[in-house]
Design a protein around this motif. Structure first.
Motif, short mmCIF file in Angstrom:
data_model
loop_
_atom_site.label_atom_id
_atom_site.label_comp_id
_atom_site.label_asym_id
_atom_site.label_seq_id
_atom_site.Cartn_x
_atom_site.Cartn_y
_atom_site.Cartn_z
N PRO A 192 -6.97 -8.28 -11.04
CA PRO A 192 -6.54 -7.84 -9.71
C PRO A 192 -5.24 -7.04 -9.81
CG PRO A 192 -7.14 -10.16 -9.70
CD PRO A 192 -7.09 -9.74 -11.14
N SER A 193 -5.02 -6.13 -8.86
CA SER A 193 -3.83 -5.28 -8.88
C SER A 193 -2.98 -5.55 -7.65
CB SER A 193 -4.24 -3.80 -8.89
OG SER A 193 -5.04 -3.50 -10.03
N ILE A 194 -1.69 -5.77 -7.86
CA ILE A 194 -0.77 -5.99 -6.75
C ILE A 194 -0.37 -4.62 -6.19
CG2 ILE A 194 1.44 -6.95 -6.02
CD1 ILE A 194 1.21 -8.99 -8.23
N ILE A 195 -0.84 -4.32 -4.99
CA ILE A 195 -0.58 -3.02 -4.36
C ILE A 195 0.70 -3.05 -3.53
CG2 ILE A 195 -1.51 -1.27 -2.79
CD1 ILE A 195 -3.02 -1.52 -5.44
N ILE A 196 0.93 -4.17 -2.84
CA ILE A 196 2.18 -4.36 -2.09
C ILE A 196 2.83 -5.64 -2.58
CG2 ILE A 196 3.24 -4.71 0.17
CD1 ILE A 196 0.96 -3.18 1.42
N GLN A 197 4.08 -5.54 -2.98
CA GLN A 197 4.82 -6.71 -3.48
C GLN A 197 6.16 -6.79 -2.77
OE1 GLN A 197 5.31 -6.82 -7.72
NE2 GLN A 197 6.22 -8.85 -7.71
N GLU A 198 6.36 -7.92 -2.08
CA GLU A 198 7.58 -8.13 -1.29
C GLU A 198 7.82 -6.97 -0.33
OE1 GLU A 198 10.73 -8.90 -4.03
OE2 GLU A 198 9.98 -10.90 -4.53
N GLY A 199 6.74 -6.48 0.26
CA GLY A 199 6.83 -5.42 1.26
C GLY A 199 6.93 -4.01 0.70
N ASN A 200 7.00 -3.89 -0.63
CA ASN A 200 7.13 -2.57 -1.25
C ASN A 200 5.80 -2.13 -1.87
OD1 ASN A 200 9.99 -2.38 -0.79
ND2 ASN A 200 10.26 -3.88 -2.44
N VAL A 204 3.11 -6.53 6.12
CA VAL A 204 2.50 -7.13 4.93
C VAL A 204 3.54 -7.38 3.85
CG1 VAL A 204 0.77 -6.82 3.12
CG2 VAL A 204 0.31 -5.99 5.44
N GLU A 205 3.57 -8.60 3.34
CA GLU A 205 4.48 -8.93 2.24
C GLU A 205 3.80 -8.69 0.89
OE1 GLU A 205 7.58 -12.45 0.87
OE2 GLU A 205 5.91 -12.95 2.20
N TYR A 206 2.54 -9.11 0.79
CA TYR A 206 1.78 -8.90 -0.44
C TYR A 206 0.38 -8.40 -0.09
CZ TYR A 206 5.27 -11.62 -3.02
OH TYR A 206 6.44 -12.07 -3.58
N ALA A 207 -0.14 -7.50 -0.92
CA ALA A 207 -1.54 -7.07 -0.81
C ALA A 207 -2.08 -6.90 -2.23
CB ALA A 207 -1.65 -5.76 -0.04
N ILE A 208 -3.22 -7.51 -2.47
CA ILE A 208 -3.79 -7.49 -3.82
C ILE A 208 -5.18 -6.86 -3.77
CG2 ILE A 208 -4.54 -8.90 -5.77
CD1 ILE A 208 -2.50 -10.97 -4.93
N LEU A 209 -5.39 -5.86 -4.60
CA LEU A 209 -6.69 -5.22 -4.73
C LEU A 209 -7.50 -6.02 -5.74
CD1 LEU A 209 -8.42 -2.77 -3.86
CD2 LEU A 209 -7.52 -1.56 -5.87
N GLU A 210 -8.54 -6.69 -5.25
CA GLU A 210 -9.34 -7.56 -6.11
C GLU A 210 -10.28 -6.73 -6.98
OE1 GLU A 210 -8.44 -10.49 -6.23
OE2 GLU A 210 -7.55 -10.98 -4.29
N ASN A 211 -10.89 -7.41 -7.97
CA ASN A 211 -11.77 -6.71 -8.91
C ASN A 211 -12.97 -6.07 -8.24
OD1 ASN A 211 -10.10 -7.57 -10.97
ND2 ASN A 211 -11.29 -9.41 -11.37
N ASN A 212 -13.42 -6.65 -7.11
CA ASN A 212 -14.60 -6.11 -6.43
C ASN A 212 -14.26 -5.04 -5.40
OD1 ASN A 212 -13.57 -7.54 -4.25
ND2 ASN A 212 -14.86 -9.31 -4.64
N GLY A 213 -12.96 -4.66 -5.31
CA GLY A 213 -12.57 -3.59 -4.41
C GLY A 213 -12.07 -4.05 -3.05
N THR A 214 -12.17 -5.34 -2.75
CA THR A 214 -11.65 -5.85 -1.49
C THR A 214 -10.14 -6.04 -1.58
OG1 THR A 214 -12.04 -8.15 -2.13
CG2 THR A 214 -13.81 -7.02 -0.95
N LEU A 215 -9.48 -6.03 -0.44
CA LEU A 215 -8.03 -6.17 -0.39
C LEU A 215 -7.67 -7.53 0.22
CD1 LEU A 215 -5.46 -4.38 -0.99
CD2 LEU A 215 -5.41 -3.97 1.49
#
Length: 217
Positions: free
Chosen positions: A95-103, A134-145
């Protein structure tokens, strides 16, 4: 001509129930959120089924044998990914962290070929009007957020990050935390736990929480 229509009808019914059984054997994950390998297998199964439905002169085994081969391959890969975490990462990625601590992590977005339009669309689908919520957003392996909003008091929290999965240290998490493997082993040593006994360990609020294999039995 009527016999041809009847044969197509019968073959369609056969492959409907046959593929239903195939997906049941492959597991519920195949029906829900598809990874890359799952998607490839699903497309191939559909194509092989169409071959025998459209061409009534060909034996159904022209489709049945390849579909069964895909079933064996998929079940074997699923077994390997359970036993070999690195193999699972190779197939599915992390998984990829797209937003971390609001950044927004633009570097990771570029790596994943994921643009701001993709991000804002998926945030709206989750019910968030602004990235600022949003504080955190993670792009999962299947493409969902997966989206984690700020707490109501707007105080910073820490996303539970997987440090160990199936006895395997997650180096991406360590890189994100600015830690190394020695840090993990020192914590395990202090807790009196061997890494091979760890099913899942995650980091939150400057601490590591551990779930051992024996706790799942």
């Amino acid at each position: 001509m009527d016999m041809d229509f009847l044969l197509v009808f019968v073959r369609t019914l056969f492959f409907y129930f046959f593929i239903f059984v195939i997906y049941r054997v492959m597991g519920k994950r195949e029906v829900g959120q598809l990874g890359i390998i799952d998607l490839v297998v699903s497309i191939l199964i559909a194509e092989f089924a169409v071959i025998s439905i459209e061409d009534s002169n060909k034996s159904i085994f022209v489709s049945v044998i390849p579909i069964l081969t895909l079933l064996v391959l998929q079940v074997s890969l699923a077994f390997l990914t359970l036993k070999k975490p690195k193999f699972r990462i190779f197939l599915d990625g992390n998984p990829s962290i797209i937003i971390q601590e609001g950044n927004i992590n633009y570097k990771e977005m570029l790596k994943q070929k994921y643009n701001l339009d993709d991000l804002t669309v998926q945030l709206r689908e989750k019910g968030y009007r602004s990235i600022e919520d949003v504080e955190y957003a993670i792009l999962e392996n299947n493409g969902t957020l997966s989206v984690f909003p700020y707490p109501k008091d707007k105080k910073k929290s820490c996303l539970p990050l997987p440090v160990i999965l199936d006895s395997s240290i997650q180096e991406d998490t360590l890189k994100c935390l600015g830690k190394d493997k020695k840090w993990v082993y020192d914590i395990l040593k202090n807790k009196g736990v061997k890494i091979e006994d760890v099913f899942y360990a995650f980091y939150k609020n400057s601490n590591i929480f551990i779930i051992k294999n024996e706790e799942l039995l």
